[in-house]
Design an enzyme around this catalytic site. Structure first.
Site, PDB file in Angstrom:
ATOM      1  N   ARG A 114      -9.305 107.753  88.926  1.00  0.00           N
ATOM      2  CA  ARG A 114      -9.447 109.029  89.615  1.00  0.00           C
ATOM      3  C   ARG A 114     -10.565 109.821  88.950  1.00  0.00           C
ATOM      4  O   ARG A 114     -10.435 110.288  87.820  1.00  0.00           O
ATOM      5  CB  ARG A 114      -8.132 109.824  89.546  1.00  0.00           C
ATOM      6  N   SER A 187      -0.259 110.765  98.365  1.00  0.00           N
ATOM      7  CA  SER A 187       0.347 111.943  97.737  1.00  0.00           C
ATOM      8  C   SER A 187       1.006 112.781  98.820  1.00  0.00           C
ATOM      9  O   SER A 187       0.378 113.117  99.825  1.00  0.00           O
ATOM     10  CB  SER A 187      -0.724 112.774  97.016  1.00  0.00           C
ATOM     11  N   LYS A 217      -4.097 119.327  86.362  1.00  0.00           N
ATOM     12  CA  LYS A 217      -4.070 119.977  87.671  1.00  0.00           C
ATOM     13  C   LYS A 217      -3.229 121.244  87.631  1.00  0.00           C
ATOM     14  O   LYS A 217      -2.293 121.352  86.836  1.00  0.00           O
ATOM     15  CB  LYS A 217      -3.510 119.027  88.735  1.00  0.00           C
TER      16      LYS A 217
END
Length: 513
Positions: A114, A187, A217
């Site tokens: 990612r 997700s 995050k």
């Protein structure tokens, strides 16, 4: 279809008391007895059949195990990544690629690359380098490499799969682009409806909402509890689809999250923050060990059981609240405001009536009465007795919380008197429950399976729920002709005939007021 049903009906070892039914997060586990009929197939056949037929019609997909799911972040990217460097730099920390390889060595079963803040060329270079080095060390075909967000990057390097969120290409489009044989994850942010839609559209696994605060995050944390509901709905409607937990997962909460129903732990910082490949390997290994132990415990809780998808607690709560219950709370001073606010949040109407001139009268009009003996004085003792007698006269349920019974002579005598009035329910920790049994003449010499002595420690228990001989708790329920709820690292509820062990995934709950 038969194999799909089989994946839900496991046979496990018999180390848990065979009399007990188990309530795991969001589903009830009823133990199979001679002549009993499992209703699992009846309740799940239709959605499972749909899923099974869809799977059978697809091209054979690469097998994958998402158990320990390493997810990367730009923070850990170094100039060496994408350059084909195979050995650690003499100076500075190891590259992200080297940490990925070290994590695979420690037990990572799937890797998601990612990278949110790099160019397409940089993303492709790093991804190709990671793939090549994983293959060189023998991880190709064993540890799938998944690309986050970027379908183009996944196609460019022929990755094992792709993972998308709500701001990326939708699942049906991605499935068309990558084909039926690639792994596709989605997700869904803890939204059960999004999860089921993603699975219907072709996702192979789904990720829940952020469980705990994260270093990578910003989001509103969902907590462990949200996994209960989505695991229940997934099993009931879509079959045994892998549920991935993500967000702030560490050694501290990995066991609880797994026990709550997560099949996979997606981890970023807890593994990648380490400055050496050896520490990365060790951190991954520790997570894998905790996860495996929690999965074993979860399976033992399903010992010789058939799964019965019962009503959600939320549904039962909605039924109760239709009546707008008035709760007479005789709570101790420490928990009084907490109890009032919790009841208000649940839609009930609490009233803290302690005066001995009012308690009996108020109990006669209340929907339920809660008596907590934590704060004792002569007036409160009279109030307890009047309220209990009034509740009995009206047929109103009343709950006794025998705080620290057995610790001091006076309060032990108060509890003994109240027990004679047969409370509808006793709620206590293991030590309190066992002491109540003793006060009613039940033999408690074998109260602990491990032989631990019953010692009062203030309001705390010297025994763990799972170490208590549950026959004693059952007999206590029969003596009062009511229900006993023994709370702790796990909760046990019994009416003397049926017992339910609630594995609520919050073992630390017993350490807070």
């Amino acid at each position: 279809f038969g194999s799909s049903i089989g994946s839900l009906s496991h046979n496990f070892d018999t180390s848990i008391d065979s009399r007990v039914s188990f309530f795991q997060p969001a589903k009830i586990m009823m133990l199979q007895r001679p002549g009993a009929v499992s209703i699992l197939a009846k309740r799940t056949a239709s959605p499972l059949l749909v899923r099974a037929l869809a799977t059978a019609s697809a091209t054979k997909k690469k097998s994958f195990d998402p158990s320990v799911y390493l997810v990367t972040d730009d923070t850990y990217l170094t100039p060496e990544d994408g350059a084909g460097q195979t050995s650690p730099s003499t100076f500075g920390p190891p590259s992200l690629t080297q940490k990925i390889l070290a994590s695979c060595q420690g037990g990572a079963t799937m890797v998601q690359l990612r990278l949110k803040n790099v160019s397409t060329k940089r993303y492709v270079d790093v991804a190709r380098d990671v793939k090549n080095q994983m293959a060189a060390q023998g991880w190709a075909g064993r540890v799938p490499l998944i690309i986050d967000d970027r379908v183009d990057v996944a196609l460019a390097i022929d990755a094992d799969g792709c993972h998308v969120g709500d701001s990326d290409l939708d699942v049906p489009t991605v499935r068309k682009l990558v084909g039926p044989d690639k792994i596709l994850g989605s997700s869904t942010y803890g939204d059960a409806e999004m999860m089921m839609a993603a699975i219907r559209d072709g996702a192979d696994y789904v990720a829940g909402g952020g469980v705990a605060p994260s270093m990578t995050k910003k989001y509103v944390t969902k907590g462990v509890a949200h996994l209960h509901d989505i695991r229940y709905k997934l099993l009931a409607n879509m079959g045994d689809i892998p549920l991935v937990a993500i967000g702030g997962i560490t050694d501290f909460n990995a066991s609880d999250i797994t026990f709550a129903g997560a099949d996979s732990l997606a981890i970023v910082s807890h593994i990648l923050r380490h400055g050496s490949t050896g520490d990365v390997t060790a951190a991954t290994k520790k997570i894998a060990e905790l996860q495996n132990a929690a999965k074993i415990a979860r399976r033992r809780a399903k010992d010789e059981s058939s799964e019965v998808f019962g009503d959600l607690l939320a549904d039962k709560r909605a039924e109760i609240l239709k009546a707008g219950p008035l709760i007479h709370c005789m709570a101790n001073y420490v928990s009084m405001d907490i109890m009032a606010n919790v009841l208000l949040a649940c839609g009930m109407s609490p009233a803290m009536v302690h005066n001995d001139k009012e308690s009996g009268e108020f109990a006669s009009v209340a929907s339920a009465v809660a008596i907590n003996i934590g704060t004792l004085n002569e007036e409160s003792v009279r109030s307890f007795s009047d309220a209990a007698n009034a509740a009995n006269a009206k047929g109103t349920p009343w709950v006794l919380d025998p705080v620290a019974v057995g610790l001091l002579t006076y309060r032990t005598g108060v509890v003994q008197d109240l027990l004679k009035l047969k409370p509808t329910m006793i709620r206590g920790n293991p030590s309190e429950v066992v002491k109540c049994a003793e006060l009613l003449g039940i033999d408690v010499s074998q109260a602990s399976k491990g032989g631990e002595a019953l010692v009062a420690k203030g309001c705390d228990s010297s025994l763990d729920t799972l170490s208590v001989n549950l026959e004693i708790v059952d007999e206590l329920a029969r003596r009062i002709e009511g229900t006993v709820v023994m709370t702790g690292a796990a909760d046990y509820s019994t009416d003397g005939e049926k017992g339910y062990l609630a594995l609520h995934s919050v073992p630390g709950l017993q350490h807070i007021t």
